[in-house]
Motif scaffolding. Structure first.
Motif, PDB file in Angstrom:
ATOM      1  N   VAL A  41      32.108  34.837  53.394  1.00  0.00           N
ATOM      2  CA  VAL A  41      31.164  34.517  52.323  1.00  0.00           C
ATOM      3  C   VAL A  41      31.019  35.749  51.446  1.00  0.00           C
ATOM      4  CG1 VAL A  41      28.840  33.752  51.733  1.00  0.00           C
ATOM      5  CG2 VAL A  41      29.947  32.895  53.804  1.00  0.00           C
ATOM      6  N   SER A  42      31.310  35.587  50.162  1.00  0.00           N
ATOM      7  CA  SER A  42      31.346  36.726  49.247  1.00  0.00           C
ATOM      8  C   SER A  42      30.761  36.336  47.899  1.00  0.00           C
ATOM      9  CB  SER A  42      32.790  37.203  49.077  1.00  0.00           C
ATOM     10  OG  SER A  42      32.896  38.263  48.164  1.00  0.00           O
ATOM     11  N   LEU A  43      30.287  37.324  47.149  1.00  0.00           N
ATOM     12  CA  LEU A  43      29.808  37.052  45.798  1.00  0.00           C
ATOM     13  C   LEU A  43      30.970  36.606  44.912  1.00  0.00           C
ATOM     14  CD1 LEU A  43      27.346  37.127  43.889  1.00  0.00           C
ATOM     15  CD2 LEU A  43      27.943  39.503  43.358  1.00  0.00           C
ATOM     16  N   ASP A  44      32.113  37.273  45.062  1.00  0.00           N
ATOM     17  CA  ASP A  44      33.293  36.962  44.257  1.00  0.00           C
ATOM     18  C   ASP A  44      34.521  36.812  45.153  1.00  0.00           C
ATOM     19  OD1 ASP A  44      32.432  37.480  41.267  1.00  0.00           O
ATOM     20  OD2 ASP A  44      31.600  39.144  42.437  1.00  0.00           O
ATOM     21  N   ALA A  45      35.483  36.065  44.671  1.00  0.00           N
ATOM     22  CA  ALA A  45      36.764  35.926  45.382  1.00  0.00           C
ATOM     23  C   ALA A  45      37.679  37.067  44.940  1.00  0.00           C
ATOM     24  CB  ALA A  45      37.389  34.567  45.096  1.00  0.00           C
ATOM     25  N   THR A  46      37.368  38.255  45.387  1.00  0.00           N
ATOM     26  CA  THR A  46      38.139  39.440  45.030  1.00  0.00           C
ATOM     27  C   THR A  46      39.327  39.614  45.970  1.00  0.00           C
ATOM     28  OG1 THR A  46      36.775  40.812  46.460  1.00  0.00           O
ATOM     29  CG2 THR A  46      36.075  40.602  44.158  1.00  0.00           C
ATOM     30  N   LEU A  47      40.207  40.536  45.616  1.00  0.00           N
ATOM     31  CA  LEU A  47      41.315  40.872  46.508  1.00  0.00           C
ATOM     32  C   LEU A  47      40.795  41.527  47.788  1.00  0.00           C
ATOM     33  CD1 LEU A  47      43.899  42.200  43.892  1.00  0.00           C
ATOM     34  CD2 LEU A  47      43.931  39.997  45.087  1.00  0.00           C
ATOM     35  N   GLU A  48      39.680  42.262  47.673  1.00  0.00           N
ATOM     36  CA  GLU A  48      39.073  42.882  48.858  1.00  0.00           C
ATOM     37  C   GLU A  48      38.522  41.819  49.806  1.00  0.00           C
ATOM     38  OE1 GLU A  48      39.444  45.784  45.694  1.00  0.00           O
ATOM     39  OE2 GLU A  48      38.499  43.790  45.726  1.00  0.00           O
ATOM     40  N   ALA A  49      37.923  40.772  49.243  1.00  0.00           N
ATOM     41  CA  ALA A  49      37.426  39.672  50.076  1.00  0.00           C
ATOM     42  C   ALA A  49      38.582  38.946  50.752  1.00  0.00           C
ATOM     43  CB  ALA A  49      36.603  38.700  49.232  1.00  0.00           C
ATOM     44  N   LEU A  60      39.486  30.624  54.677  1.00  0.00           N
ATOM     45  CA  LEU A  60      38.528  30.085  53.710  1.00  0.00           C
ATOM     46  C   LEU A  60      37.605  31.193  53.233  1.00  0.00           C
ATOM     47  CD1 LEU A  60      37.058  27.733  52.238  1.00  0.00           C
ATOM     48  CD2 LEU A  60      35.702  27.425  54.336  1.00  0.00           C
ATOM     49  N   VAL A  61      37.377  31.236  51.933  1.00  0.00           N
ATOM     50  CA  VAL A  61      36.385  32.138  51.347  1.00  0.00           C
ATOM     51  C   VAL A  61      35.411  31.287  50.533  1.00  0.00           C
ATOM     52  CG1 VAL A  61      35.979  34.034  49.713  1.00  0.00           C
ATOM     53  CG2 VAL A  61      37.918  34.136  51.290  1.00  0.00           C
ATOM     54  N   VAL A  62      34.137  31.443  50.807  1.00  0.00           N
ATOM     55  CA  VAL A  62      33.088  30.728  50.081  1.00  0.00           C
ATOM     56  C   VAL A  62      32.385  31.742  49.182  1.00  0.00           C
ATOM     57  CG1 VAL A  62      30.978  29.348  50.258  1.00  0.00           C
ATOM     58  CG2 VAL A  62      32.788  29.114  51.994  1.00  0.00           C
ATOM     59  N   THR A  63      32.373  31.468  47.882  1.00  0.00           N
ATOM     60  CA  THR A  63      31.814  32.425  46.936  1.00  0.00           C
ATOM     61  C   THR A  63      30.707  31.816  46.091  1.00  0.00           C
ATOM     62  OG1 THR A  63      33.257  31.906  45.047  1.00  0.00           O
ATOM     63  CG2 THR A  63      34.123  33.427  46.725  1.00  0.00           C
ATOM     64  N   HIS A  64      29.995  32.720  45.432  1.00  0.00           N
ATOM     65  CA  HIS A  64      29.034  32.292  44.412  1.00  0.00           C
ATOM     66  C   HIS A  64      29.754  32.149  43.074  1.00  0.00           C
ATOM     67  CE1 HIS A  64      25.374  31.654  42.294  1.00  0.00           C
ATOM     68  NE2 HIS A  64      25.345  32.843  41.711  1.00  0.00           N
ATOM     69  N   HIS A  65      30.428  33.188  42.637  1.00  0.00           N
ATOM     70  CA  HIS A  65      31.142  33.132  41.357  1.00  0.00           C
ATOM     71  C   HIS A  65      32.486  32.427  41.508  1.00  0.00           C
ATOM     72  CE1 HIS A  65      28.651  36.893  40.232  1.00  0.00           C
ATOM     73  NE2 HIS A  65      28.081  35.809  39.751  1.00  0.00           N
ATOM     74  N   ILE A  92      35.979  27.980  47.990  1.00  0.00           N
ATOM     75  CA  ILE A  92      34.908  27.083  47.553  1.00  0.00           C
ATOM     76  C   ILE A  92      33.898  27.941  46.807  1.00  0.00           C
ATOM     77  CG2 ILE A  92      33.071  25.503  48.235  1.00  0.00           C
ATOM     78  CD1 ILE A  92      34.604  25.062  50.871  1.00  0.00           C
ATOM     79  N   SER A  93      33.486  27.503  45.612  1.00  0.00           N
ATOM     80  CA  SER A  93      32.516  28.262  44.836  1.00  0.00           C
ATOM     81  C   SER A  93      31.290  27.414  44.525  1.00  0.00           C
ATOM     82  CB  SER A  93      33.145  28.763  43.533  1.00  0.00           C
ATOM     83  OG  SER A  93      34.239  29.623  43.794  1.00  0.00           O
ATOM     84  N   ALA A  94      30.113  27.977  44.801  1.00  0.00           N
ATOM     85  CA  ALA A  94      28.834  27.337  44.473  1.00  0.00           C
ATOM     86  C   ALA A  94      28.096  28.281  43.535  1.00  0.00           C
ATOM     87  CB  ALA A  94      28.023  27.076  45.742  1.00  0.00           C
ATOM     88  N   TYR A 224      25.134  41.804  39.471  1.00  0.00           N
ATOM     89  CA  TYR A 224      25.375  41.966  40.911  1.00  0.00           C
ATOM     90  C   TYR A 224      24.051  42.056  41.664  1.00  0.00           C
ATOM     91  CZ  TYR A 224      26.858  44.278  45.264  1.00  0.00           C
ATOM     92  OH  TYR A 224      27.061  44.616  46.581  1.00  0.00           O
ATOM     93  N   GLY A 225      23.161  42.885  41.171  1.00  0.00           N
ATOM     94  CA  GLY A 225      21.907  43.136  41.877  1.00  0.00           C
ATOM     95  C   GLY A 225      21.027  41.914  42.041  1.00  0.00           C
ATOM     96  N   THR A 226      21.033  41.024  41.039  1.00  0.00           N
ATOM     97  CA  THR A 226      20.183  39.834  41.126  1.00  0.00           C
ATOM     98  C   THR A 226      20.871  38.659  41.815  1.00  0.00           C
ATOM     99  OG1 THR A 226      20.890  39.085  38.912  1.00  0.00           O
ATOM    100  CG2 THR A 226      18.901  40.464  39.038  1.00  0.00           C
ATOM    101  N   GLU A 227      22.179  38.803  42.136  1.00  0.00           N
ATOM    102  CA  GLU A 227      22.881  37.673  42.739  1.00  0.00           C
ATOM    103  C   GLU A 227      23.506  37.947  44.101  1.00  0.00           C
ATOM    104  OE1 GLU A 227      23.739  34.611  39.259  1.00  0.00           O
ATOM    105  OE2 GLU A 227      25.511  35.737  39.883  1.00  0.00           O
TER     106      GLU A 227
END
Length: 260
Positions: A41-49, A60-65, A92-94, A224-227
């Motif tokens: 579970v990550s804020l973004d689907a980055t290469l690091e994630a 599976l990666v579940v992201t916000h963005h 999956i992004s929500a 980033y800080g608010t999300e």
């Protein structure tokens, strides 16, 4: 279990149909028929994630963005989209559906800042209804500087931006609005709702000037800080619903950092 069950569960508490028209949510990479081996579970689907997912044997990666937001005319081999597809990791992004839903990101942000009597702000759709932000009361009045300090502390930020008209430095703030992400346009809803301050991010110059003219305080906590609260929020939901599925929260490096 199939990936589509996770999509269906997220849709049950944060319906994808309630996302803003410009948004792109849901299963963006992969097949709903895939059997998930674990979820990051990550804020973004980055290469690091993605690397973190591979290290933990997660497909599976579940992201916000959303990993795909605007139309793609070309997919470079070094891009995140290409690499997620290459390694067979679904996404999956929500996004705005999670921001606005009751019990979602804006409610989590309001709770983190200690607001009480929280109600909706900025009606998006009367069919629900769905509100873009939230507004509530501080337990005790705070000056603009004190509120900025509280936002900085409770969100774990290096710095925040403060919009406050000269002469209002000691104004007692009691009614505070919040909107995760880029929600500065809610300033005008704040005026209608009698809010003293708005905590959000990406405050535009012209809106900051309007806030000064209107005597409303604005605090910019960064996108980033608010999300980033979306990560523990989604992780907890998934852990409770799918106890058999390994869940790995991933807190990425902020893309923008303060330099003093």
């Amino acid at each position: 279990m199939r990936t589509k069950e996770i999509v269906r569960y997220i849709d049950s508490f944060a319906p994808f149909s309630t996302a803003m028209p410009y948004d792109n949510c849901g299963l963006l990479i992969g097949s709903g028929e895939t059997e998930p081996t674990g979820a990051v579970v990550s804020l973004d689907a980055t290469l690091e994630a993605l690397q973190y997912a591979l290290e933990n044997r997660c497909n599976l990666v579940v992201t916000h963005h959303p990993i795909i937001f605007n139309a793609l005319k070309r997919i470079d081999t070094q891009s995140a989209v290409y690499q997620y597809i290459r390694y067979g990791v679904s996404v999956i992004s929500a996004h705005t559906n999670l921001d606005m839903v009751k019990g979602g990101l804006n409610d989590a942000l309001a709770k983190r800042l200690g607001l009480t009597g929280v109600t909706g702000l900025g009606l998006v759709s009367p069919n629900g209804p769905v509100y873009e932000g939230r507004v509530g009361m501080l337990p005790a009045p705070l000056t603009p500087d004190a509120l900025a300090g509280q936002v900085k502390e409770r969100l774990g930020l290096e710095a925040v931006g403060l919009v406050c008209r000269e002469g209002l430095e000691e104004k007692p703030l009691t009614r505070v609005a919040v909107c995760s992400g880029a929600g500065s346009s809610l300033l005008y809803d704040c005026a209608q709702e009698g809010a003293d301050a708005l905590v959000t991010s990406e405050i535009k110059h012209n809106i900051a000037q309007d806030a000064l003219d209107m005597g409303i305080v604005m605090i910019d906590g960064g996108h980033y800080g608010t999300e980033i609260l979306a990560v523990p929020l989604l992780a907890k939901r998934l852990e409770e619903q799918f106890p058999e599925l390994p869940i790995f929260p991933f807190v990425q490096q902020p893309p923008i950092r303060a330099v003093y």
